[in-house]
Design a protein around this motif. Structure first.
Motif, PDB file in Angstrom:
ATOM      1  N   ILE A   1       0.833  -0.783  -0.674  1.00  0.00           N
ATOM      2  CA  ILE A   1       0.197  -0.376   0.540  1.00  0.00           C
ATOM      3  C   ILE A   1       1.495   1.227   0.121  1.00  0.00           C
ATOM      4  O   ILE A   1       2.061   1.325   0.949  1.00  0.00           O
ATOM      5  CB  ILE A   1      -1.300  -0.075   1.149  1.00  0.00           C
ATOM      6  CG1 ILE A   1      -1.339  -0.844   1.467  1.00  0.00           C
ATOM      7  CG2 ILE A   1      -1.707   1.299   1.364  1.00  0.00           C
ATOM      8  CD1 ILE A   1      -2.705  -1.497   0.302  1.00  0.00           C
ATOM      9  N   ILE A   2       0.684   1.768  -0.708  1.00  0.00           N
ATOM     10  CA  ILE A   2       0.846   3.374  -0.888  1.00  0.00           C
ATOM     11  C   ILE A   2       0.698   4.311  -0.420  1.00  0.00           C
ATOM     12  O   ILE A   2      -0.887   4.602  -1.663  1.00  0.00           O
ATOM     13  CB  ILE A   2       2.310   3.713  -2.116  1.00  0.00           C
ATOM     14  CG1 ILE A   2       3.165   2.668  -2.534  1.00  0.00           C
ATOM     15  CG2 ILE A   2       3.371   5.102  -2.214  1.00  0.00           C
ATOM     16  CD1 ILE A   2       4.407   2.946  -3.914  1.00  0.00           C
ATOM     17  N   GLY A   3       0.071   5.119   0.248  1.00  0.00           N
ATOM     18  CA  GLY A   3      -0.741   5.916   1.046  1.00  0.00           C
ATOM     19  C   GLY A   3      -2.278   5.015   1.701  1.00  0.00           C
ATOM     20  O   GLY A   3      -3.033   5.264   1.224  1.00  0.00           O
ATOM     21  N   CYS A   4      -1.537   4.775   2.795  1.00  0.00           N
ATOM     22  CA  CYS A   4      -2.374   4.056   4.135  1.00  0.00           C
ATOM     23  C   CYS A   4      -3.120   4.132   4.431  1.00  0.00           C
ATOM     24  O   CYS A   4      -3.042   4.704   6.001  1.00  0.00           O
ATOM     25  CB  CYS A   4      -1.451   3.036   4.232  1.00  0.00           C
ATOM     26  SG  CYS A   4      -2.177   1.139   4.955  1.00  0.00           S
ATOM     27  N   GLY A   5      -4.106   5.512   4.585  1.00  0.00           N
ATOM     28  CA  GLY A   5      -5.271   6.442   4.896  1.00  0.00           C
ATOM     29  C   GLY A   5      -5.852   6.422   4.855  1.00  0.00           C
ATOM     30  O   GLY A   5      -6.696   4.182   5.231  1.00  0.00           O
ATOM     31  N   TYR A   6      -7.456   6.210   4.455  1.00  0.00           N
ATOM     32  CA  TYR A   6      -8.622   6.523   4.813  1.00  0.00           C
ATOM     33  C   TYR A   6      -9.204   4.737   4.022  1.00  0.00           C
ATOM     34  O   TYR A   6      -9.621   4.020   4.734  1.00  0.00           O
ATOM     35  CB  TYR A   6     -10.191   6.967   4.536  1.00  0.00           C
ATOM     36  CG  TYR A   6     -11.241   6.675   4.583  1.00  0.00           C
ATOM     37  CD1 TYR A   6     -11.925   6.856   5.820  1.00  0.00           C
ATOM     38  CD2 TYR A   6     -12.209   7.022   3.482  1.00  0.00           C
ATOM     39  CE1 TYR A   6     -13.056   6.350   5.905  1.00  0.00           C
ATOM     40  CE2 TYR A   6     -13.306   6.768   4.174  1.00  0.00           C
ATOM     41  CZ  TYR A   6     -13.833   6.623   5.338  1.00  0.00           C
ATOM     42  OH  TYR A   6     -15.362   6.499   5.813  1.00  0.00           O
ATOM     43  N   VAL A   7      -8.809   4.899   2.663  1.00  0.00           N
ATOM     44  CA  VAL A   7      -8.927   3.850   1.760  1.00  0.00           C
ATOM     45  C   VAL A   7      -8.439   3.358   1.858  1.00  0.00           C
ATOM     46  O   VAL A   7      -8.306   1.951   2.246  1.00  0.00           O
ATOM     47  CB  VAL A   7      -9.396   4.621   0.608  1.00  0.00           C
ATOM     48  CG1 VAL A   7      -9.306   3.101  -0.909  1.00  0.00           C
ATOM     49  CG2 VAL A   7     -10.255   4.847   0.255  1.00  0.00           C
TER      50      VAL A   7
ATOM     51  N   ASP B   1       9.038   7.700   1.670  1.00  0.00           N
ATOM     52  CA  ASP B   1       8.071   9.264   1.166  1.00  0.00           C
ATOM     53  C   ASP B   1       8.087   9.396  -0.290  1.00  0.00           C
ATOM     54  O   ASP B   1       9.555   9.385  -1.189  1.00  0.00           O
ATOM     55  CB  ASP B   1       8.667  10.566   2.093  1.00  0.00           C
ATOM     56  CG  ASP B   1       8.453  11.866   1.727  1.00  0.00           C
ATOM     57  OD1 ASP B   1       7.704  11.619   1.002  1.00  0.00           O
ATOM     58  OD2 ASP B   1       8.486  12.620   2.068  1.00  0.00           O
ATOM     59  N   ILE B   2       7.427   9.900  -1.347  1.00  0.00           N
ATOM     60  CA  ILE B   2       7.433   9.479  -2.576  1.00  0.00           C
ATOM     61  C   ILE B   2       8.125  10.736  -3.185  1.00  0.00           C
ATOM     62  O   ILE B   2       8.716  10.613  -3.965  1.00  0.00           O
ATOM     63  CB  ILE B   2       5.412   9.388  -3.349  1.00  0.00           C
ATOM     64  CG1 ILE B   2       4.896  10.857  -2.177  1.00  0.00           C
ATOM     65  CG2 ILE B   2       4.689   8.100  -2.813  1.00  0.00           C
ATOM     66  CD1 ILE B   2       3.733  10.521  -3.397  1.00  0.00           C
TER      67      ILE B   2
ATOM     68  N   SER C   1      14.725   7.178  -1.247  1.00  0.00           N
ATOM     69  CA  SER C   1      14.009   6.664   0.056  1.00  0.00           C
ATOM     70  C   SER C   1      13.011   5.497  -0.864  1.00  0.00           C
ATOM     71  O   SER C   1      12.446   4.749  -0.522  1.00  0.00           O
ATOM     72  CB  SER C   1      12.709   7.318   1.277  1.00  0.00           C
ATOM     73  OG  SER C   1      12.095   7.540   0.152  1.00  0.00           O
ATOM     74  N   LEU C   2      12.209   5.383  -1.969  1.00  0.00           N
ATOM     75  CA  LEU C   2      11.811   4.594  -2.376  1.00  0.00           C
ATOM     76  C   LEU C   2      12.329   3.371  -2.981  1.00  0.00           C
ATOM     77  O   LEU C   2      11.895   1.888  -3.317  1.00  0.00           O
ATOM     78  CB  LEU C   2      10.840   5.348  -3.458  1.00  0.00           C
ATOM     79  CG  LEU C   2      10.047   6.424  -3.318  1.00  0.00           C
ATOM     80  CD1 LEU C   2       9.795   6.621  -4.853  1.00  0.00           C
ATOM     81  CD2 LEU C   2       9.248   5.889  -2.472  1.00  0.00           C
TER      82      LEU C   2
ATOM     83  N   THR D   1       4.632  14.758  -9.668  1.00  0.00           N
ATOM     84  CA  THR D   1       6.641  14.118  -9.133  1.00  0.00           C
ATOM     85  C   THR D   1       6.493  12.807  -8.529  1.00  0.00           C
ATOM     86  O   THR D   1       7.317  11.677  -8.937  1.00  0.00           O
ATOM     87  CB  THR D   1       7.024  15.828  -8.799  1.00  0.00           C
ATOM     88  OG1 THR D   1       7.115  16.823  -9.624  1.00  0.00           O
ATOM     89  CG2 THR D   1       8.579  14.854  -8.437  1.00  0.00           C
ATOM     90  N   GLY D   2       5.829  12.990  -7.453  1.00  0.00           N
ATOM     91  CA  GLY D   2       5.563  11.421  -6.256  1.00  0.00           C
ATOM     92  C   GLY D   2       5.600  10.151  -7.173  1.00  0.00           C
ATOM     93  O   GLY D   2       6.215   9.032  -6.742  1.00  0.00           O
TER      94      GLY D   2
END
Length: 305
Positions: free
Chosen positions: A5-11, A50-51, A56-57, A86-87
């Motif tokens: 998961i990249i962006g492990c927020g609400y969804v 961090d994207i 760091s990726l 960009t990210g």
């Protein structure tokens, strides 16, 4: 199987939890040590990165499926373009050879229609607002990097599927509006403008459906089955909350009825948004929505919020 998961927020977090329940090995990218600890306690392996920091990726693990669900953090010092475009490009360069499938969460803001027209996956995308323009530019990166079945050059080992999400609602996403309705505060915006919504649970089931071995299109419009006006949405929410009838900022002082709103004919003809057609989602992908309209979805969101 291995999931990232990249962006492990609400969804993203909700999908991650479902994948964990299914017995998959789930990792999630995070910038925060605190979030890393929370992920560990939920059975999710944190990956610090961090994207917006490409170096760091390099630590991103190989995975069978990636859910890319990065949202815009208003508290960040980064612009929408830096985060969404960009990210994403930095991440795609790494993911090209490290995964088989990328499920990308985009937005229906890529459509520029504003007169109540119906739109679907084949509709022209000419967004006038920055958010839509940035989202469309991000989508185009998948074509440029060869992730789509229609890409002129298949330069990526991975296949991408783009989900254009309507307005997300669900448990925990109504609190501010609920308090505003209860307080009888005036609402901004055009009461006759169309809203296109999708419940969190139906986004999750769509992602899980796409993460199977079936025929897939490059894009799906993910919205429920009945666009509604802003007036109907807030009137329904007020009724469920046993709150005062909603009123909008253009309402005549002392009156709360929708009929009292002041818009001339030119104003009524513009700014009505669009209406989203989810036929491909239902008939081609085969998603049977748990909450096909707000009649089913709002009570659930309120009760479980």
């Amino acid at each position: 199987m291995r999931k990232l998961i990249i962006g492990c927020g609400y969804v993203g977090l909700t999908v991650a939890q479902e994948w964990v329940k299914q017995g998959h090995q789930v990792s999630a990218l995070t910038r925060s040590e605190n979030n890393a600890e929370k992920f560990l306690s939920a059975g999710i392996q944190p990956v610090l990165g961090d994207i917006t920091q490409p170096e760091s990726l390099e630590s991103l693990p190989e995975s069978d499926t990636v859910l890319y669900a990065v949202g815009f953090d208003r508290s960040s010092d980064k612009s929408r373009h830096e985060i969404y475009v960009t990210g994403l490009e930095s991440a795609l360069k790494v993911l090209k050879q490290r995964t088989q499938k990328v499920i990308y969460l985009s937005s229906t803001s890529v459509y520029g229609q504003t007169a109540g027209e119906w739109v679907d996956e084949s509709s022209v995308c000419e967004p006038e607002r920055e958010n839509g323009q940035v989202c469309l530019e991000a989508e185009q990166l998948f074509d440029q990097h060869g992730f789509l079945s229609t890409s002129s050059t298949q330069s990526a080992a991975a296949r991408a599927v783009i989900l254009r999400l309507a307005g997300i609602y669900g448990p925990g996403r109504l609190l501010a509006r609920m308090e505003q309705i209860r307080a009888g505060e005036p609402l901004a915006g055009h009461p006759d403008a169309w809203l296109n919504l999708i419940h969190l649970a139906d986004i999750v089931q769509t992602v899980l459906k796409i993460d199977t071995n079936i025929h897939l299109y490059d894009r799906y419009l993910v919205s429920d089955s009945r666009p509604i006006t802003r007036w109907e949405y807030y009137e329904t929410l007020a009724r469920l909350l046993k709150a005062p009838e909603p009123r909008f900022e253009s309402t005549v002082p002392g009156e709360i009825s929708r009929k009292s709103t002041r818009f001339n004919s030119t104003e009524r003809a513009a700014g009505l948004n669009k209406r989203c057609n989810n036929k491909r989602l239902r008939e081609e992908l085969g998603v049977s929505l748990t909450f096909p309209t707000i009649a089913e979805g709002l009570p659930d969101a309120i009760e479980n919020g």
